[in-house]
Design a protein around this motif. Sequence first.
Motif, PDB file in Angstrom:
ATOM      1  N   LEU A  53       0.830  -1.206   0.000  1.00 12.94           N
ATOM      2  CA  LEU A  53       0.000   0.000   0.000  1.00 12.94           C
ATOM      3  C   LEU A  53       0.864   1.257   0.000  1.00 12.94           C
ATOM      4  O   LEU A  53       0.571   2.235  -0.707  1.00 12.94           O
ATOM      5  CB  LEU A  53      -0.937  -0.006   1.209  1.00 12.94           C
ATOM      6  N   LEU A  54       1.925   1.251   0.803  1.00 13.49           N
ATOM      7  CA  LEU A  54       2.823   2.399   0.802  1.00 13.49           C
ATOM      8  C   LEU A  54       3.488   2.574  -0.559  1.00 13.49           C
ATOM      9  O   LEU A  54       3.671   3.696  -1.043  1.00 13.49           O
ATOM     10  CB  LEU A  54       3.895   2.219   1.875  1.00 13.49           C
ATOM     11  N   GLU A  55       3.858   1.456  -1.172  1.00 15.76           N
ATOM     12  CA  GLU A  55       4.477   1.522  -2.495  1.00 15.76           C
ATOM     13  C   GLU A  55       3.507   2.103  -3.523  1.00 15.76           C
ATOM     14  O   GLU A  55       3.903   2.852  -4.415  1.00 15.76           O
ATOM     15  CB  GLU A  55       4.925   0.123  -2.912  1.00 15.76           C
ATOM     16  N   ILE A  56       2.219   1.768  -3.396  1.00 18.89           N
ATOM     17  CA  ILE A  56       1.210   2.322  -4.294  1.00 18.89           C
ATOM     18  C   ILE A  56       1.106   3.834  -4.118  1.00 18.89           C
ATOM     19  O   ILE A  56       0.957   4.589  -5.080  1.00 18.89           O
ATOM     20  CB  ILE A  56      -0.150   1.651  -4.040  1.00 18.89           C
ATOM     21  N   ILE A  57       1.197   4.282  -2.873  1.00 20.19           N
ATOM     22  CA  ILE A  57       1.089   5.720  -2.595  1.00 20.19           C
ATOM     23  C   ILE A  57       2.350   6.463  -3.017  1.00 20.19           C
ATOM     24  O   ILE A  57       2.290   7.505  -3.675  1.00 20.19           O
ATOM     25  CB  ILE A  57       0.821   5.952  -1.096  1.00 20.19           C
ATOM     26  N   VAL A  58       3.498   5.918  -2.646  1.00 18.13           N
ATOM     27  CA  VAL A  58       4.770   6.599  -2.885  1.00 18.13           C
ATOM     28  C   VAL A  58       5.205   6.465  -4.340  1.00 18.13           C
ATOM     29  O   VAL A  58       5.858   7.356  -4.880  1.00 18.13           O
ATOM     30  CB  VAL A  58       5.849   6.045  -1.930  1.00 18.13           C
ATOM     31  N   GLY A  59       4.883   5.325  -4.965  1.00 22.14           N
ATOM     32  CA  GLY A  59       5.269   5.115  -6.347  1.00 22.14           C
ATOM     33  C   GLY A  59       6.591   4.407  -6.517  1.00 22.14           C
ATOM     34  O   GLY A  59       7.069   4.242  -7.636  1.00 22.14           O
ATOM     35  N   SER A  60       7.203   3.972  -5.405  1.00 23.91           N
ATOM     36  CA  SER A  60       8.469   3.241  -5.464  1.00 23.91           C
ATOM     37  C   SER A  60       8.607   2.424  -4.195  1.00 23.91           C
ATOM     38  O   SER A  60       7.773   2.499  -3.287  1.00 23.91           O
ATOM     39  CB  SER A  60       9.646   4.211  -5.595  1.00 23.91           C
ATOM     40  N   LYS A  61       9.705   1.640  -4.128  1.00 20.54           N
ATOM     41  CA  LYS A  61       9.938   0.809  -2.955  1.00 20.54           C
ATOM     42  C   LYS A  61      10.611   1.567  -1.814  1.00 20.54           C
ATOM     43  O   LYS A  61      10.826   1.011  -0.741  1.00 20.54           O
ATOM     44  CB  LYS A  61      10.795  -0.404  -3.344  1.00 20.54           C
ATOM     45  N   SER A  62      10.965   2.813  -2.041  1.00 19.54           N
ATOM     46  CA  SER A  62      11.617   3.615  -0.992  1.00 19.54           C
ATOM     47  C   SER A  62      10.554   4.180  -0.059  1.00 19.54           C
ATOM     48  O   SER A  62      10.072   5.307  -0.235  1.00 19.54           O
ATOM     49  CB  SER A  62      12.438   4.743  -1.625  1.00 19.54           C
ATOM     50  N   VAL A 100       1.217  13.698   4.741  1.00 20.37           N
ATOM     51  CA  VAL A 100       0.939  12.772   3.650  1.00 20.37           C
ATOM     52  C   VAL A 100       1.318  13.368   2.309  1.00 20.37           C
ATOM     53  O   VAL A 100       1.846  12.687   1.417  1.00 20.37           O
ATOM     54  CB  VAL A 100      -0.553  12.368   3.652  1.00 20.37           C
ATOM     55  N   GLU A 101       1.068  14.655   2.154  1.00 18.93           N
ATOM     56  CA  GLU A 101       1.319  15.296   0.859  1.00 18.93           C
ATOM     57  C   GLU A 101       2.789  15.226   0.454  1.00 18.93           C
ATOM     58  O   GLU A 101       3.125  15.321  -0.725  1.00 18.93           O
ATOM     59  CB  GLU A 101       0.869  16.757   0.894  1.00 18.93           C
ATOM     60  N   GLU A 102       3.686  15.026   1.432  1.00 16.57           N
ATOM     61  CA  GLU A 102       5.112  14.984   1.123  1.00 16.57           C
ATOM     62  C   GLU A 102       5.571  13.622   0.613  1.00 16.57           C
ATOM     63  O   GLU A 102       6.691  13.500   0.093  1.00 16.57           O
ATOM     64  CB  GLU A 102       5.926  15.375   2.360  1.00 16.57           C
ATOM     65  N   VAL A 103       4.744  12.596   0.778  1.00 14.86           N
ATOM     66  CA  VAL A 103       5.168  11.254   0.373  1.00 14.86           C
ATOM     67  C   VAL A 103       4.417  10.747  -0.853  1.00 14.86           C
ATOM     68  O   VAL A 103       4.818   9.754  -1.459  1.00 14.86           O
ATOM     69  CB  VAL A 103       4.994  10.244   1.530  1.00 14.86           C
ATOM     70  N   VAL A 104       3.313  11.392  -1.226  1.00 15.80           N
ATOM     71  CA  VAL A 104       2.520  10.926  -2.367  1.00 15.80           C
ATOM     72  C   VAL A 104       3.339  11.035  -3.651  1.00 15.80           C
ATOM     73  O   VAL A 104       4.062  12.016  -3.864  1.00 15.80           O
ATOM     74  CB  VAL A 104       1.212  11.745  -2.496  1.00 15.80           C
ATOM     75  N   ASP A 105       3.241  10.026  -4.496  1.00 18.58           N
ATOM     76  CA  ASP A 105       3.923   9.987  -5.788  1.00 18.58           C
ATOM     77  C   ASP A 105       3.721  11.316  -6.522  1.00 18.58           C
ATOM     78  O   ASP A 105       2.589  11.739  -6.763  1.00 18.58           O
ATOM     79  CB  ASP A 105       3.347   8.833  -6.617  1.00 18.58           C
ATOM     80  N   PRO A 106       4.810  12.005  -6.864  1.00 22.54           N
ATOM     81  CA  PRO A 106       4.674  13.307  -7.556  1.00 22.54           C
ATOM     82  C   PRO A 106       3.852  13.216  -8.837  1.00 22.54           C
ATOM     83  O   PRO A 106       3.225  14.199  -9.250  1.00 22.54           O
ATOM     84  CB  PRO A 106       6.129  13.698  -7.849  1.00 22.54           C
ATOM     85  N   ARG A 107       3.839  12.033  -9.454  1.00 25.49           N
ATOM     86  CA  ARG A 107       3.089  11.868 -10.703  1.00 25.49           C
ATOM     87  C   ARG A 107       1.581  11.896 -10.488  1.00 25.49           C
ATOM     88  O   ARG A 107       0.808  11.943 -11.441  1.00 25.49           O
ATOM     89  CB  ARG A 107       3.508  10.563 -11.388  1.00 25.49           C
ATOM     90  N   LEU A 108       1.161  11.835  -9.210  1.00 23.61           N
ATOM     91  CA  LEU A 108      -0.275  11.928  -8.909  1.00 23.61           C
ATOM     92  C   LEU A 108      -0.724  13.378  -8.713  1.00 23.61           C
ATOM     93  O   LEU A 108      -1.925  13.631  -8.578  1.00 23.61           O
ATOM     94  CB  LEU A 108      -0.603  11.107  -7.652  1.00 23.61           C
ATOM     95  N   TYR A 109       0.218  14.301  -8.654  1.00 23.03           N
ATOM     96  CA  TYR A 109      -0.112  15.727  -8.517  1.00 23.03           C
ATOM     97  C   TYR A 109      -1.109  15.956  -7.373  1.00 23.03           C
ATOM     98  O   TYR A 109      -2.224  16.423  -7.565  1.00 23.03           O
ATOM     99  CB  TYR A 109      -0.668  16.276  -9.829  1.00 23.03           C
ATOM    100  N   TYR A 110      -0.655  15.612  -6.177  1.00 27.43           N
ATOM    101  CA  TYR A 110      -1.510  15.664  -4.983  1.00 27.43           C
ATOM    102  C   TYR A 110      -2.224  17.008  -4.837  1.00 27.43           C
ATOM    103  O   TYR A 110      -3.428  17.057  -4.570  1.00 27.43           O
ATOM    104  CB  TYR A 110      -0.652  15.382  -3.748  1.00 27.43           C
TER     105      TYR A 110
END
Length: 642
Positions: free
Chosen positions: A528-537, A550-560
């Motif tokens: 679930l974290l990987e889905i949100i972050v967009g990577s394994k980090s 939360v806004e600092e960890v969301v995948d940038p490609r999702l344009y939070y």
Amino acid sequence: MIIVLLLLLLPFAEANWTSSPVAVSSHGCPPEKCGSFDSIPYPFHLNNASDCGQLLSDAFHLSCFNSTSLFLTIGSYRYQVLHFFPDGGGILVDFPNDTVSYSSLCRRYYDLRSFRFQANDYFGISSDNVVGLYGCGDSSLCRSDCGGCHDSNTTTTFTSSGCCYPLSDDRSGLWHVGDGFSVFLEFGCKGFASWVGSSSKSDDIKHGIKLEWAIPSNLIQGVCDLNARTVNVSSVNLGMRCKCVDGFVGDGYAKGMGCLKSCLKDGEEAYGKACYVKRHGRSSKLMLVAGILALCLSIATLSALFCLLKKQAMVKPGNDIDLDQTRSHSNISFHKGRRTRMFTHSELEEATKGFSDDQKLVNMGDGGIIYSGVLTDGLEIAVHKVHCTTETDLIQVLSRVKILSEVSHMNMARILGCSIDSGYTPLVVYEYPGNGTLEQHLCQMGVDGKLGLDWHNRLTIAAQISSVLAYLQAEIFPPVFHHGLQSGCIMLDRDLSVKLVGFELFDGGSNVATFSSKNDVYGLGLVLLEIIVGSKSVELAVRKIRNGKVEEVVDPRLYYHEQPVYKKEQMGIMADVATRCLLFGGDGRLGVVDVARELVHVTKESIDHVGSRRGPAGLEETFSNSSLLQMISLSPDSIYVP
């Protein structure tokens, strides 16, 4: 051999035909009493536990003084027992009988040096304790929101007389697992008190010191009930306990209460035989014997099938094998077995281009490697290459493949067959939907640089993953666990629907030591974290989520920041669920059914928010009130929410 199996299985079978949960052991030991304790839970015992085979360790021996007071001895110190916690993981002991150091209007404090405790492989001071400290020179320890008793004549931070410090609060980094209370002397504190609970209501507070108990990981093998699993203990180094799997209740120990089937019957909770379909015209004992014989026959048939396949004497490559002929115990709620093909190693080697790295989908470490491939007839497949070391491991793989081939769920990739003509390296063949894995989709951009997975797709995928895991654990008996969940094991079809693969096919004797990392809820939290972050980090993500960023960890490609409010809320909910999976999933305090319930509700609300838009098949709104799990019922072809 069959007679031995009958003797081994009979106690388990009898325990599961009890109509209600029992408070004491049902394995031959009479209830032990002392004072206000009408029963002493396993593995604690007085003097006669060894007489009936219940003795686990002398560390759990208790003494009853004057038939009124119960005492536990740890090292050279003795502690009076006040309470056994119902979760089976802790006991409350009294404060020392030393002279009271200080007192206030609502609490007595004891000398910090008076509670002498020797942590060992079986006991540790629980982090659930909230410590009250008196006369501390350093006010940085003080908290104002610990609950319990508050002095009416002090400031909100208790700096004038008292200070409260929850051991679970890691902000100061002062107290660590294994420490006693003397660490607070460094801050000039003079007295201490302790309680469990954070409510302001005094009735919810238990005054005393909670000790957590555990069983060393190297000794827990065979201790747990057949319907229980091992969980890590946070307060005891390398300590573990047994916990009943979802759908069962009890203490989880084979020589304790065990685990009884739990269900809803006529709107009320029921246990044991009440949860099974009653068959008329036959006595229960006859049906029990018949079921055990069927299980023994299944084992014998499976062993014979293995020998037959290994010799390659009568089965030609490419022929179909009907695994349904080895159908197991009548309580197993599998769908009708599918005919499964026997592949040769050479044709799978050709399909995967010699198992080249270019065909590798996911490396599961000890669990094996999964490759993509194409058969000569054009069928796309995924080949799970498993490395066994013994013939026993190989038989275990075949047994596991048989079980998985009989379970039908639209979010599980169908098993097409297997190959065992390459020694101790069996190959399991899945259908391959041909659209890559979740890991691949999260690590790359879509066509023409556009985002491959938008938020709606990610949310739907998360709901499908949690739902298929919940179905396997809560609707299948015996339950099926993945024990190797990661984003590389989650394949996607052309509609971006989940097809789960990569189940652990044999434990290799390492399950006990690595259970926490293999726990499905813990693994789901990482996914679930990987889905949100967009990577394994994801290491830093947990800390930021807990701090409300939360806004600092969301995948940038999702344009939070460009998303509507309801999508931001959904991201926050999933981030919170993921964090709780990591914090509470590894030791069993959070179940996969609870996670599925939350994610499916969020997904349904997302569908409702955009009107008539529906998600992929499997999220159809086939809702009903006849849930077997009270709040959520999962069928093979749909997700159900009340």
